[in-house]
Design an enzyme around this catalytic site. Structure first.
Site, PDB file in Angstrom:
ATOM      1  N   GLY A  45       0.839  -1.189   0.000  1.00 63.12           N
ATOM      2  CA  GLY A  45       0.000   0.000   0.000  1.00 63.12           C
ATOM      3  C   GLY A  45       0.871   1.235   0.000  1.00 63.12           C
ATOM      4  N   GLN A  50       2.859   9.979   2.037  1.00 62.78           N
ATOM      5  CA  GLN A  50       4.178   9.332   2.122  1.00 62.78           C
ATOM      6  C   GLN A  50       5.127   9.811   1.022  1.00 62.78           C
ATOM      7  OE1 GLN A  50       2.446   5.156   2.527  1.00 62.78           O
ATOM      8  NE2 GLN A  50       4.263   5.012   3.827  1.00 62.78           N
ATOM      9  N   CYS A  92       5.910  -0.587   7.480  1.00 60.72           N
ATOM     10  CA  CYS A  92       5.542   0.685   6.855  1.00 60.72           C
ATOM     11  C   CYS A  92       6.752   1.202   6.094  1.00 60.72           C
ATOM     12  CB  CYS A  92       5.109   1.702   7.907  1.00 60.72           C
ATOM     13  SG  CYS A  92       4.623   3.294   7.190  1.00 60.72           S
ATOM     14  N   LEU A  93       6.522   1.624   4.863  1.00 56.38           N
ATOM     15  CA  LEU A  93       7.628   2.128   4.035  1.00 56.38           C
ATOM     16  C   LEU A  93       8.234   3.398   4.638  1.00 56.38           C
ATOM     17  CD1 LEU A  93       6.015   1.515   0.536  1.00 56.38           C
ATOM     18  CD2 LEU A  93       7.855   0.187   1.593  1.00 56.38           C
ATOM     19  N   HIS A 134      -4.395   0.938   7.815  1.00 60.66           N
ATOM     20  CA  HIS A 134      -3.043   1.514   7.900  1.00 60.66           C
ATOM     21  C   HIS A 134      -2.931   2.728   6.959  1.00 60.66           C
ATOM     22  CE1 HIS A 134       1.541   0.968   7.999  1.00 60.66           C
ATOM     23  NE2 HIS A 134       1.360   1.768   6.968  1.00 60.66           N
ATOM     24  N   GLU A 135      -3.393   2.567   5.722  1.00 65.68           N
ATOM     25  CA  GLU A 135      -3.301   3.664   4.740  1.00 65.68           C
ATOM     26  C   GLU A 135      -4.217   4.815   5.128  1.00 65.68           C
ATOM     27  OE1 GLU A 135      -0.889   3.354   3.029  1.00 65.68           O
ATOM     28  OE2 GLU A 135      -0.663   1.193   3.003  1.00 65.68           O
ATOM     29  N   HIS A 138      -2.681   7.106   7.547  1.00 60.00           N
ATOM     30  CA  HIS A 138      -1.710   8.048   6.961  1.00 60.00           C
ATOM     31  C   HIS A 138      -2.386   9.356   6.541  1.00 60.00           C
ATOM     32  CE1 HIS A 138       2.190   6.037   6.745  1.00 60.00           C
ATOM     33  NE2 HIS A 138       1.678   4.943   6.201  1.00 60.00           N
TER      34      HIS A 138
HETATM   35  O1  GNR Z   1       4.128  -2.530   2.492  1.00 63.35           O
HETATM   36  C1  GNR Z   1       3.444  -2.483   3.509  1.00 63.35           C
HETATM   37  N1  GNR Z   1       3.140  -3.631   4.153  1.00 63.35           N
HETATM   38  C2  GNR Z   1       2.221  -3.736   5.171  1.00 63.35           C
HETATM   39  C3  GNR Z   1       2.183  -4.919   5.883  1.00 63.35           C
HETATM   40  C4  GNR Z   1       1.274  -5.080   6.894  1.00 63.35           C
HETATM   41  C5  GNR Z   1       0.400  -4.074   7.187  1.00 63.35           C
HETATM   42  C6  GNR Z   1       0.440  -2.876   6.504  1.00 63.35           C
HETATM   43  C7  GNR Z   1       1.345  -2.707   5.492  1.00 63.35           C
HETATM   44  S1  GNR Z   1       1.369  -1.235   4.589  1.00 63.35           S
HETATM   45  C8  GNR Z   1       2.996  -1.171   4.039  1.00 63.35           C
HETATM   46  C9  GNR Z   1       3.202  -0.059   3.040  1.00 63.35           C
HETATM   47  C10 GNR Z   1       2.976   1.279   3.705  1.00 63.35           C
HETATM   48  O2  GNR Z   1       3.749   1.803   4.449  1.00 63.35           O
HETATM   49  N2  GNR Z   1       1.840   1.862   3.471  1.00 63.35           N
HETATM   50  O3  GNR Z   1       1.545   3.019   4.068  1.00 63.35           O
HETATM   51 NI    NI Z   2       2.680   3.038   5.967  1.00 69.37          NI
END
Ligand code: GNR
Ligand code: NI
Length: 178
Positions: A45, A50, A92-93, A134-135, A138
């Site tokens: 995601g 980001q 999270c990236l 999660h997204e 953000h």
């Molecule tokens: O790549 C991602 N992997 C992930 C794994 C488990 C739960 C959420 C994520 S999101 C993350 C990419 C990211 O930072 N998205 O904002």
């Molecule tokens: Ni993230």
């Protein structure tokens, strides 16, 4: 175009994103950049903040490696229902290398606009539900670190601040060497 991904504690990750007024070609161009950036990372995601774009847009692709890609685009998303609980080890990236167990709703219903500006509603569960939450966080300037215990939060904050400080030193050395 692959865009640089911002890393915690960059303050731009803390700003609430603005709703998209109109899904036009500029928005679609941004979505294309986001997809290229997410697949290159790689990640499941990516949210617009980001890459420093304060717009309420995120994308997701939770297809398994042996499955065809399944890119989904969410513009001005709203989570309209949440059911149950699930613990998932998230990455999270914007927190390179970090893995943390976080508990979220197990099943959710989302309403959003797609890349044609059309409203859709969809139910997600498991990893897809986790990723959407999660997204969506953000877009409100909320990050995985905010879901952790005080102890884990301090540890992760120190780890990330140390990496950021060493990166700043590297770029200073680059400038000094010119
Ligand atoms: O790549 C991602 N992997 C992930 C794994 C488990 C739960 C959420 C994520 S999101 C993350 C990419 C990211 O930072 N998205 O904002
Ligand atoms: Ni993230």
């Amino acid at each position: 175009m692959i865009r640089p991904i911002l890393h915690y504690p960059d303050p731009r990750l803390r700003q609430a994103a603005e709703p998209v007024a109109q899904v036009d070609d500029d928005v679609r161009k941004l979505v294309d950049d986001m997809a290229e950036t997410m697949y290159a990372a790689p990640g499941v995601g990516l949210a617009a903040p980001q890459i420093g774009e304060g717009k309420r847009i995120f994308i997701m692709d939770v297809a398994k490696e042996d499955e065809p890609s399944d890119l989904r685009v969410f513009i001005n998303p709203e989570i309209v229902e949440r059911h149950g609980e699930i613990a998932w080890e998230e990455g999270c990236l914007s927190f390179p290398g970090a893995r943390e167990e976080i508990t979220r709703a197990e099943r959710i219903r989302v309403r959003a606009l797609d890349r044609d500006g059309k409203t859709f509603e969809m139910v997600f569960e498991g990893l897809a539900a986790v990723a959407v939450q999660h997204e969506n966080d953000h877009l409100d300037g909320k990050l995985m670190i905010d879901h952790l215990s005080l102890i884990r939060r301090r540890l992760l904050h120190r780890e990330m601040s140390k990496i950021a400080a060493s990166k700043r030193r590297e770029t200073k050395d680059d400038v000094a060497a010119e």
